[in-house]
Design a protein around this motif. Structure first.
Motif, PDB file in Angstrom:
ATOM      1  N   GLU A  71       0.809  -1.242   0.011  1.00 26.18           N
ATOM      2  CA  GLU A  71       0.064   0.040   0.070  1.00 26.18           C
ATOM      3  C   GLU A  71       0.947   1.075   0.091  1.00 26.18           C
ATOM      4  O   GLU A  71       0.597   2.196  -0.647  1.00 26.18           O
ATOM      5  CB  GLU A  71      -0.921   0.020   1.391  1.00 26.18           C
ATOM      6  N   GLU A  72       2.133   1.277   0.757  1.00 29.72           N
ATOM      7  CA  GLU A  72       3.001   2.444   0.989  1.00 29.72           C
ATOM      8  C   GLU A  72       3.393   2.700  -0.809  1.00 29.72           C
ATOM      9  O   GLU A  72       3.446   3.691  -1.116  1.00 29.72           O
ATOM     10  CB  GLU A  72       3.968   2.032   1.677  1.00 29.72           C
ATOM     11  N   GLN A  80       3.119   5.920  -3.036  1.00 30.31           N
ATOM     12  CA  GLN A  80       4.197   6.672  -3.488  1.00 30.31           C
ATOM     13  C   GLN A  80       4.158   6.803  -4.943  1.00 30.31           C
ATOM     14  O   GLN A  80       4.469   7.671  -5.679  1.00 30.31           O
ATOM     15  CB  GLN A  80       5.400   6.018  -3.023  1.00 30.31           C
ATOM     16  N   THR A  81       3.783   5.724  -5.637  1.00 33.27           N
ATOM     17  CA  THR A  81       3.590   5.653  -7.060  1.00 33.27           C
ATOM     18  C   THR A  81       2.601   6.994  -7.539  1.00 33.27           C
ATOM     19  O   THR A  81       2.705   7.707  -8.470  1.00 33.27           O
ATOM     20  CB  THR A  81       3.116   4.426  -7.626  1.00 33.27           C
ATOM     21  N   HIS A  82       1.299   7.049  -6.604  1.00 36.50           N
ATOM     22  CA  HIS A  82       0.410   7.935  -7.193  1.00 36.50           C
ATOM     23  C   HIS A  82       0.827   9.273  -6.678  1.00 36.50           C
ATOM     24  O   HIS A  82       0.872  10.239  -7.406  1.00 36.50           O
ATOM     25  CB  HIS A  82      -0.718   7.776  -6.217  1.00 36.50           C
ATOM     26  N   ASP A 105       4.637  14.410 -11.507  1.00 38.79           N
ATOM     27  CA  ASP A 105       5.021  14.401 -13.034  1.00 38.79           C
ATOM     28  C   ASP A 105       3.837  15.064 -13.587  1.00 38.79           C
ATOM     29  O   ASP A 105       4.292  15.697 -14.725  1.00 38.79           O
ATOM     30  CB  ASP A 105       5.273  12.864 -13.571  1.00 38.79           C
ATOM     31  N   ARG A 106       2.798  14.987 -13.516  1.00 35.67           N
ATOM     32  CA  ARG A 106       1.401  15.574 -14.377  1.00 35.67           C
ATOM     33  C   ARG A 106       1.630  17.075 -14.043  1.00 35.67           C
ATOM     34  O   ARG A 106       1.344  17.551 -14.855  1.00 35.67           O
ATOM     35  CB  ARG A 106       0.337  15.003 -13.670  1.00 35.67           C
TER      36      ARG A 106
END
Length: 220
Positions: free
Chosen positions: A192-193, A197-199, A205-206
């Motif tokens: 979940e961590e 972090q990926t989100h 980046d967006r």
């Protein structure tokens, strides 16, 4: 007997084709060709017209689609595990356990309840086959074996004291099992961590590629 099986298989295939969409569509087109024949539009070549229309209908008809296989829901093993945990608790309630073992079983039971209670945690566990295997092994084999060997060894120790204390062995085993389940919980938490972090990186980046991320006001 040897020749009856191929004959039956061929008859089954023929019957299946007669009921197929290809044959039904081709037959409908062939009937249309016969209608043209009766009206005189097909002329002397009506057999070719009827056969051609049947073949065209059979070609355009959708192929027979076998039903897709249905596999069990990933959450279904957890339903069985929940029932098995209830059965295990009923068994443990009948055993006279030492206080140190009962103290170890408490946190272990809380971890099992937290993982198996229906909700988003159990849904995450359902996607982790290795985690389900760890829990199933603990519930079905390790815990019952630890308690049962303790009961049997304790009886022999009362008859003839041995070099090892059965209670100490049981407490140690329960501690090891608790550690395995804790590792499973830590792995699910880490997943979940990583997802979080990926989100975060995705949003960063967006934002870097947008006008708002560079501080430029809209419309300038």
């Amino acid at each position: 007997m040897a020749t009856s099986r191929p004959t039956a298989a061929a008859a089954g295939r023929a019957l299946a084709y007669l009921e197929s969409a290809k044959n039904l569509t081709g037959s409908a087109c062939a009937l249309a060709g016969l209608a043209l024949t009766f009206t005189g539009l097909a002329g002397a070549y009506w057999p070719v017209v009827v056969a051609g229309l049947y073949g065209a209908g059979a070609l355009v008809a959708p192929p027979t689609r076998p039903p897709a296989p249905r596999f069990p829901d990933p959450a279904s093993p957890l339903d069985g595990l929940r029932k098995d945990v209830t059965t295990l608790r009923a068994y443990l309630a009948q055993v006279e356990l030492p206080p140190a073992a009962i103290e170890r079983l408490g946190p272990l039971g809380e971890l099992l309840d937290g993982l198996l209670t229906p909700g988003w945690v159990s849904e995450a566990l359902a996607q982790n086959p290795e985690g389900i295997h760890v829990l199933a092994r603990a519930v079905h084999r390790d815990l019952p074996e630890s308690v049962d060997t303790y009961v049997r060894t304790r009886w022999w120790t009362r008859m003839a004291p041995g070099r090892q204390d059965p209670e100490e062995q049981l407490v140690r085993q329960l501690a090891l099992l608790h550690g395995e389940v804790e590792e499973l919980v830590a792995g699910l938490r880490e997943a979940e961590e990583i997802r979080q972090q990926t989100h975060t990186r995705y949003l960063e980046d967006r934002g870097t590629g947008s006008t708002y991320g560079t501080g430029t006001a809209p419309g300038t």
